[in-house]
Structure formats: C-alpha cells, structure tokens
Design a protein around this motif. Structure first.
Motif, PDB file in Angstrom:
ATOM      1  N   VAL A  13     -48.165 -18.479 -15.382  1.00 26.56           N
ATOM      2  CA  VAL A  13     -48.974 -18.779 -14.200  1.00 26.56           C
ATOM      3  C   VAL A  13     -49.486 -17.501 -13.551  1.00 26.56           C
ATOM      4  O   VAL A  13     -50.649 -17.407 -13.143  1.00 26.56           O
ATOM      5  CB  VAL A  13     -48.151 -19.605 -13.188  1.00 26.56           C
ATOM      6  N   ASN A  14     -48.619 -16.499 -13.431  1.00 26.79           N
ATOM      7  CA  ASN A  14     -48.954 -15.307 -12.640  1.00 26.79           C
ATOM      8  C   ASN A  14     -48.531 -14.032 -13.362  1.00 26.79           C
ATOM      9  O   ASN A  14     -47.883 -13.157 -12.784  1.00 26.79           O
ATOM     10  CB  ASN A  14     -48.307 -15.382 -11.261  1.00 26.79           C
ATOM     11  N   GLU A  15     -48.929 -13.932 -14.605  1.00 20.16           N
ATOM     12  CA  GLU A  15     -48.617 -12.745 -15.389  1.00 20.16           C
ATOM     13  C   GLU A  15     -49.301 -11.522 -14.787  1.00 20.16           C
ATOM     14  O   GLU A  15     -50.482 -11.566 -14.431  1.00 20.16           O
ATOM     15  CB  GLU A  15     -49.082 -12.945 -16.825  1.00 20.16           C
ATOM     16  N   LEU A  16     -48.576 -10.418 -14.660  1.00 24.67           N
ATOM     17  CA  LEU A  16     -49.157  -9.170 -14.194  1.00 24.67           C
ATOM     18  C   LEU A  16     -50.039  -8.592 -15.290  1.00 24.67           C
ATOM     19  O   LEU A  16     -49.579  -8.339 -16.405  1.00 24.67           O
ATOM     20  CB  LEU A  16     -48.057  -8.176 -13.825  1.00 24.67           C
ATOM     21  N   GLY A  17     -51.312  -8.415 -14.992  1.00 23.43           N
ATOM     22  CA  GLY A  17     -52.236  -7.883 -15.991  1.00 23.43           C
ATOM     23  C   GLY A  17     -53.608  -8.503 -15.852  1.00 23.43           C
ATOM     24  O   GLY A  17     -53.866  -9.330 -14.962  1.00 23.43           O
ATOM     25  N   GLY A  18     -54.502  -8.106 -16.759  1.00 32.58           N
ATOM     26  CA  GLY A  18     -55.887  -8.530 -16.654  1.00 32.58           C
ATOM     27  C   GLY A  18     -56.099 -10.018 -16.760  1.00 32.58           C
ATOM     28  O   GLY A  18     -56.887 -10.604 -16.005  1.00 32.58           O
ATOM     29  N   VAL A  19     -55.414 -10.687 -17.698  1.00 33.37           N
ATOM     30  CA  VAL A  19     -55.604 -12.129 -17.858  1.00 33.37           C
ATOM     31  C   VAL A  19     -55.124 -12.875 -16.611  1.00 33.37           C
ATOM     32  O   VAL A  19     -55.783 -13.797 -16.125  1.00 33.37           O
ATOM     33  CB  VAL A  19     -54.877 -12.646 -19.116  1.00 33.37           C
ATOM     34  N   GLY A  20     -53.971 -12.446 -16.080  1.00 32.35           N
ATOM     35  CA  GLY A  20     -53.459 -13.081 -14.872  1.00 32.35           C
ATOM     36  C   GLY A  20     -54.394 -12.903 -13.686  1.00 32.35           C
ATOM     37  O   GLY A  20     -54.629 -13.847 -12.904  1.00 32.35           O
ATOM     38  N   ARG A  21     -54.946 -11.709 -13.534  1.00 33.74           N
ATOM     39  CA  ARG A  21     -55.881 -11.453 -12.433  1.00 33.74           C
ATOM     40  C   ARG A  21     -57.154 -12.273 -12.601  1.00 33.74           C
ATOM     41  O   ARG A  21     -57.675 -12.845 -11.642  1.00 33.74           O
ATOM     42  CB  ARG A  21     -56.221  -9.966 -12.365  1.00 33.74           C
ATOM     43  N   TRP A  22     -57.666 -12.312 -13.841  1.00 36.85           N
ATOM     44  CA  TRP A  22     -58.867 -13.116 -14.103  1.00 36.85           C
ATOM     45  C   TRP A  22     -58.623 -14.579 -13.769  1.00 36.85           C
ATOM     46  O   TRP A  22     -59.452 -15.238 -13.121  1.00 36.85           O
ATOM     47  CB  TRP A  22     -59.257 -12.981 -15.584  1.00 36.85           C
ATOM     48  N   GLN A  23     -57.486 -15.107 -14.205  1.00 33.95           N
ATOM     49  CA  GLN A  23     -57.177 -16.515 -14.008  1.00 33.95           C
ATOM     50  C   GLN A  23     -57.090 -16.862 -12.530  1.00 33.95           C
ATOM     51  O   GLN A  23     -57.647 -17.880 -12.079  1.00 33.95           O
ATOM     52  CB  GLN A  23     -55.856 -16.829 -14.709  1.00 33.95           C
ATOM     53  N   ALA A  24     -56.395 -16.035 -11.756  1.00 36.40           N
ATOM     54  CA  ALA A  24     -56.270 -16.301 -10.324  1.00 36.40           C
ATOM     55  C   ALA A  24     -57.631 -16.212  -9.634  1.00 36.40           C
ATOM     56  O   ALA A  24     -57.938 -17.013  -8.741  1.00 36.40           O
ATOM     57  CB  ALA A  24     -55.286 -15.308  -9.699  1.00 36.40           C
ATOM     58  N   GLN A  25     -58.444 -15.250 -10.040  1.00 32.09           N
ATOM     59  CA  GLN A  25     -59.772 -15.130  -9.441  1.00 32.09           C
ATOM     60  C   GLN A  25     -60.645 -16.333  -9.756  1.00 32.09           C
ATOM     61  O   GLN A  25     -61.288 -16.907  -8.861  1.00 32.09           O
ATOM     62  CB  GLN A  25     -60.468 -13.856  -9.915  1.00 32.09           C
ATOM     63  N   GLU A 285     -59.225  -3.175 -25.702  1.00 35.14           N
ATOM     64  CA  GLU A 285     -59.527  -3.904 -24.465  1.00 35.14           C
ATOM     65  C   GLU A 285     -60.279  -5.174 -24.821  1.00 35.14           C
ATOM     66  O   GLU A 285     -60.788  -5.323 -25.943  1.00 35.14           O
ATOM     67  CB  GLU A 285     -60.379  -3.053 -23.513  1.00 35.14           C
ATOM     68  N   GLY A 286     -60.359  -6.080 -23.871  1.00 30.94           N
ATOM     69  CA  GLY A 286     -61.208  -7.243 -23.996  1.00 30.94           C
ATOM     70  C   GLY A 286     -62.477  -7.021 -23.196  1.00 30.94           C
ATOM     71  O   GLY A 286     -63.492  -6.560 -23.705  1.00 30.94           O
ATOM     72  N   PHE A 287     -62.412  -7.346 -21.909  1.00 29.18           N
ATOM     73  CA  PHE A 287     -63.521  -7.117 -20.984  1.00 29.18           C
ATOM     74  C   PHE A 287     -62.882  -6.562 -19.717  1.00 29.18           C
ATOM     75  O   PHE A 287     -62.636  -7.294 -18.767  1.00 29.18           O
ATOM     76  CB  PHE A 287     -64.248  -8.437 -20.714  1.00 29.18           C
ATOM     77  N   PRO A 288     -62.572  -5.270 -19.704  1.00 29.59           N
ATOM     78  CA  PRO A 288     -61.647  -4.722 -18.701  1.00 29.59           C
ATOM     79  C   PRO A 288     -62.139  -4.834 -17.261  1.00 29.59           C
ATOM     80  O   PRO A 288     -63.189  -4.298 -16.902  1.00 29.59           O
ATOM     81  CB  PRO A 288     -61.483  -3.266 -19.130  1.00 29.59           C
ATOM     82  N   LEU A 289     -61.351  -5.533 -16.466  1.00 34.25           N
ATOM     83  CA  LEU A 289     -61.693  -5.741 -15.063  1.00 34.25           C
ATOM     84  C   LEU A 289     -61.775  -4.432 -14.296  1.00 34.25           C
ATOM     85  O   LEU A 289     -62.610  -4.272 -13.403  1.00 34.25           O
ATOM     86  CB  LEU A 289     -60.666  -6.665 -14.407  1.00 34.25           C
ATOM     87  N   VAL A 290     -60.897  -3.491 -14.616  1.00 28.87           N
ATOM     88  CA  VAL A 290     -60.864  -2.265 -13.832  1.00 28.87           C
ATOM     89  C   VAL A 290     -62.125  -1.435 -14.030  1.00 28.87           C
ATOM     90  O   VAL A 290     -62.551  -0.709 -13.122  1.00 28.87           O
ATOM     91  CB  VAL A 290     -59.582  -1.463 -14.138  1.00 28.87           C
ATOM     92  N   LEU A 291     -62.771  -1.537 -15.188  1.00 32.06           N
ATOM     93  CA  LEU A 291     -64.070  -0.872 -15.363  1.00 32.06           C
ATOM     94  C   LEU A 291     -65.104  -1.493 -14.425  1.00 32.06           C
ATOM     95  O   LEU A 291     -65.913  -0.783 -13.808  1.00 32.06           O
ATOM     96  CB  LEU A 291     -64.553  -1.000 -16.806  1.00 32.06           C
ATOM     97  N   LEU A 292     -65.097  -2.832 -14.333  1.00 27.51           N
ATOM     98  CA  LEU A 292     -65.997  -3.503 -13.397  1.00 27.51           C
ATOM     99  C   LEU A 292     -65.731  -3.046 -11.966  1.00 27.51           C
ATOM    100  O   LEU A 292     -66.666  -2.788 -11.193  1.00 27.51           O
ATOM    101  CB  LEU A 292     -65.824  -5.015 -13.494  1.00 27.51           C
ATOM    102  N   GLU A 293     -64.457  -2.946 -11.608  1.00 29.07           N
ATOM    103  CA  GLU A 293     -64.097  -2.548 -10.248  1.00 29.07           C
ATOM    104  C   GLU A 293     -64.544  -1.123  -9.949  1.00 29.07           C
ATOM    105  O   GLU A 293     -65.074  -0.834  -8.868  1.00 29.07           O
ATOM    106  CB  GLU A 293     -62.584  -2.684 -10.063  1.00 29.07           C
ATOM    107  N   ALA A 294     -64.315  -0.222 -10.894  1.00 29.49           N
ATOM    108  CA  ALA A 294     -64.729   1.160 -10.681  1.00 29.49           C
ATOM    109  C   ALA A 294     -66.236   1.250 -10.480  1.00 29.49           C
ATOM    110  O   ALA A 294     -66.721   1.947  -9.567  1.00 29.49           O
ATOM    111  CB  ALA A 294     -64.290   2.023 -11.863  1.00 29.49           C
ATOM    112  N   MET A 295     -66.998   0.544 -11.311  1.00 24.68           N
ATOM    113  CA  MET A 295     -68.450   0.583 -11.180  1.00 24.68           C
ATOM    114  C   MET A 295     -68.902  -0.033  -9.857  1.00 24.68           C
ATOM    115  O   MET A 295     -69.829   0.475  -9.214  1.00 24.68           O
ATOM    116  CB  MET A 295     -69.087  -0.123 -12.375  1.00 24.68           C
ATOM    117  N   ALA A 296     -68.248  -1.126  -9.435  1.00 28.25           N
ATOM    118  CA  ALA A 296     -68.599  -1.738  -8.155  1.00 28.25           C
ATOM    119  C   ALA A 296     -68.333  -0.798  -6.991  1.00 28.25           C
ATOM    120  O   ALA A 296     -69.014  -0.871  -5.956  1.00 28.25           O
ATOM    121  CB  ALA A 296     -67.811  -3.030  -7.964  1.00 28.25           C
TER     122      ALA A 296
END
Length: 377
Positions: A13-25, A285-296
């Motif tokens: 449900v709440n795995e620490l990491g990119g998939v968990g963050r994507w899912q919650a978002q 990587e898959g589609f790394p969220l942190v790259l998106l965050e840095a660019m934003a």
C-alpha cells in the motif's frame, strides 16, 4: 465525466520509493476528480511511506507478513510438498478477498495492477465485468534483466491493457508478441510556485542508498568533478541498506570535506530549492519522479542515460545533460559543465521548468480517464 470506483492493487500500500509515491499521488488526483479509490497491497512494506493522517482513499493489506516466494517442491514430496500447498491455499484465500471486493463494485469500476507480483493474486480473482490494467514501472531493459520479464509475459498477456512508461518501451514489448501494450508517463509530482534561486554551490542527489540508484558510481563521479570545481558540495539525500558501505567509500576517496550525507527528506522541493544542480547516477530507472521534480524546481540535471524514461524527460543539451550509461568520466564532465557555467545553469534550469509542464497532473489524469472510457466501450 464518469465517476468510477478505482482499485489499485500493488505489492504494498505504502512502499517507500517511486512506485509508492506515484500510486499515492494518482490516488489523490483521481479522488480530486470525483472517483472513489481503494489501494490494496499484497503485503506490508519493508520501508513504509507516510500517507498522512487522513488519506482520501481507502487501504487494505491482504497479508500480515510477506508471503514466501514460489520455489521448486522439495524432494520427495513433489507437488504434494506441504509448504507449497499451504502457500497455494493462502493465495487462493487472499484472491477470494479480492474477488468479493471486485464483485461488489458498481459497473464502470477499473482495476489497476501497479506491479506484476501483485498480478499473481489478481489473476486468481474474479474480475468479471471490470477492465484490468497491468503496469510495469521499469524500463523494458530492466525487466529483461530480471525474473519479472517472464512474469510480465505470463501474467499480463490477457489484461485489457498493459501500460509501460514510454512509447519506446511499448514498442519493445510489442515486439515480444504482446498486442495489448500502451504507455502512460508519470505525472509531475510537484508544481512549486518559484524556482530554485540556484545561488548555492550545491549538487543534489536524492534517492535510496541502494545498488540500483548507483550512489557508488556517483562518488566515483564526484572524485573526478570536485577537484575541478573547489567550493562545491555534493549533498546526498536518502537512506538505505548500502549507507555504511557508501560512507566508507566516500572516506577512502578523500571526499568527506565535499560530501554531505543529508539523510532521508520529506520535503524534496525544499531540498531542491537549496541546490543549483541535480545529478542522477542510477543503474536503471523507469520514469524517475525526482528528475521531474528537479526540472519543476528549475534545477538543471546531469544524469546517466540509463532508460527511455530518462531521455523522454531530459532533452540532452537543451534542458539538461546526459551521459552514456555507466560512463562516470562522462557524467563528471557534464557535472563540471553545469558547475562552472552560471549562465548555462540558468538557461537550462529555466528551460527545464518550462518543458516539464507537458507532464502536468491534469494532463496525465485526463489521459487516464480517456483510457477508462475507451476500455469501457
């Protein structure tokens, strides 16, 4: 717009990491659009992410502890091995819980299986009447190098849609004989009101301290880059199983004066706001969220070109700089280019902040809803 009941079925449900963050978002984005969302995890996470005090979606975990993996039956029991029979019985009982939830859902409900391990349980459940969307959150190449490759082919071949992260990855799966493949990029996790001022001599790295994230490679990169730009700091955010080994490597390379171990952060935007360059040294990587965050945040990125998702996000030479996968000398040169040239940092940072808007949450959420409508027809 049709309001739906949406099930996410995931490893946790709440795995620490990119998939968990994507899912919650995505769960929150769907709720904001009027959908009802439930996240169902197979097992509790090893490292948990905080979902907040009152998340707007329901959660359920099927097992109290992680179930054992599949293995060959012990001799002389063969297929009558008692431990295997217990595992199969437990799986069917858990799948029956899923069936009851799915059967109680109204017409128009959608089942999204975020990871292929979780699909083993969904495959046993009764999903009749509801479209099933299977997902792979890693590149085709990463799957190919793991046991997940065969499981994707086996468990996702009959789902209504298999979603990967880029068109390039989708084409590679189609070439393997899967004819139900599409792609869906991750949405931008944050939309900060103001960019980083890019005034501090700080290069940021954010991610789990694990083999996959390549922080050991990053330290080798920094050993080449730091002497050429005195006064700059590499600030490493994250925690993980390799921390002690990485700290030892840092000391052996003589980098203790120019590397800061900042620990795990709950505020990525603030961390990026105190940085002028972002670096990613992942092995995959898959589609790394942190790259998106840095660019934003307007922070220009230097990264290994380790997957289609990375080059889908970063336009090399326009809004960031890429280096060949695993080439530490090349990544060091790209870092030095950004560290040494304030005008280049500002130009690329501003361009990154503009370009990343194509992954805005409302854009991606509408694409999901269009897919739901298509699968219902």
């Amino acid at each position: 717009m049709t309001q739906r009941e949406i099930f996410f079925v995931a490893n946790e449900v709440n795995e620490l990491g990119g998939v968990g963050r994507w899912q919650a978002q995505m769960a929150r984005l769907f709720v904001e659009r009027g959908h009802r969302v439930r996240i169902i995890g197979i097992a509790p996470p090893e490292l948990a992410m905080d979902l907040g005090d009152d998340p707007p979606f329901e959660t359920l975990t099927l097992y109290d502890r992680r179930p054992p993996g599949r293995r060959r039956p012990r001799v002389p029991f063969g297929r009558f091995d008692p431990s295997l029979r217990r595992r199969e019985a437990d799986m069917h009982a858990a799948a029956e819980r899923l069936s009851r939830l799915f059967l109680a859902a109204p017409s128009g409900a959608v089942i999204i299986v975020t990871q292929v391990w979780a699909m083993e349980w969904v495959a046993l459940a009764d999903t009749a009447g509801h479209p099933v969307i299977g997902m792979s959150h890693e590149s085709f190449g990463a799957s190919r190098r793991s046991s997940r490759f065969a499981r994707v082919q086996r468990y996702y071949q009959d789902v209504d849609r298999l979603l990967v992260l880029t068109q390039e990855d989708a084409d590679l799966w189609v070439a393997q004989g899967l004819n139900n493949v599409g792609f869906m990029p991750n949405p931008l996790p944050v939309t900060p009101g103001a960019p980083s001022p890019r005034t501090e001599k700080v290069v940021a790295s954010i991610g789990r301290l694990s083999h996959a994230k390549g922080v050991d490679l990053l330290l080798d990169v920094w050993a080449e880059a730091a002497p050429r730009q005195p006064g700059w700091i590499l600030r490493i955010y994250g925690a993980g199983e390799h921390e002690s080994l990485l700290r030892q490597q840092c000391t052996e390379l003589g980098l203790d004066d120019s590397v800061e171990w900042a620990g795990q952060t709950g505020d990525v935007t603030a961390a990026l706001g105190r940085s002028s360059v972002f670096v990613q040294s992942s092995r995959g990587e898959g589609f790394p969220l942190v790259l998106l965050e840095a660019m934003a945040c307007g922070v220009p990125c230097a990264a290994f070109d380790c997957s289609p998702g990375v080059r889908e996000i970063v336009s090399d030479g326009e809004d960031g700089l890429l280096a060949r996968h695993g080439n530490t000398a090349e990544l060091a040169r790209q870092l030095v280019r950004l560290m040494s040239d304030e005008n280049l940092r500002d130009t690329m940072g501003d361009k990154a902040r503009q370009n990343v808007r194509r992954f805005a949450p409302d854009v991606i959420t509408r694409r999901w809803e269009e897919l739901f409508d298509f699968l219902e027809r």
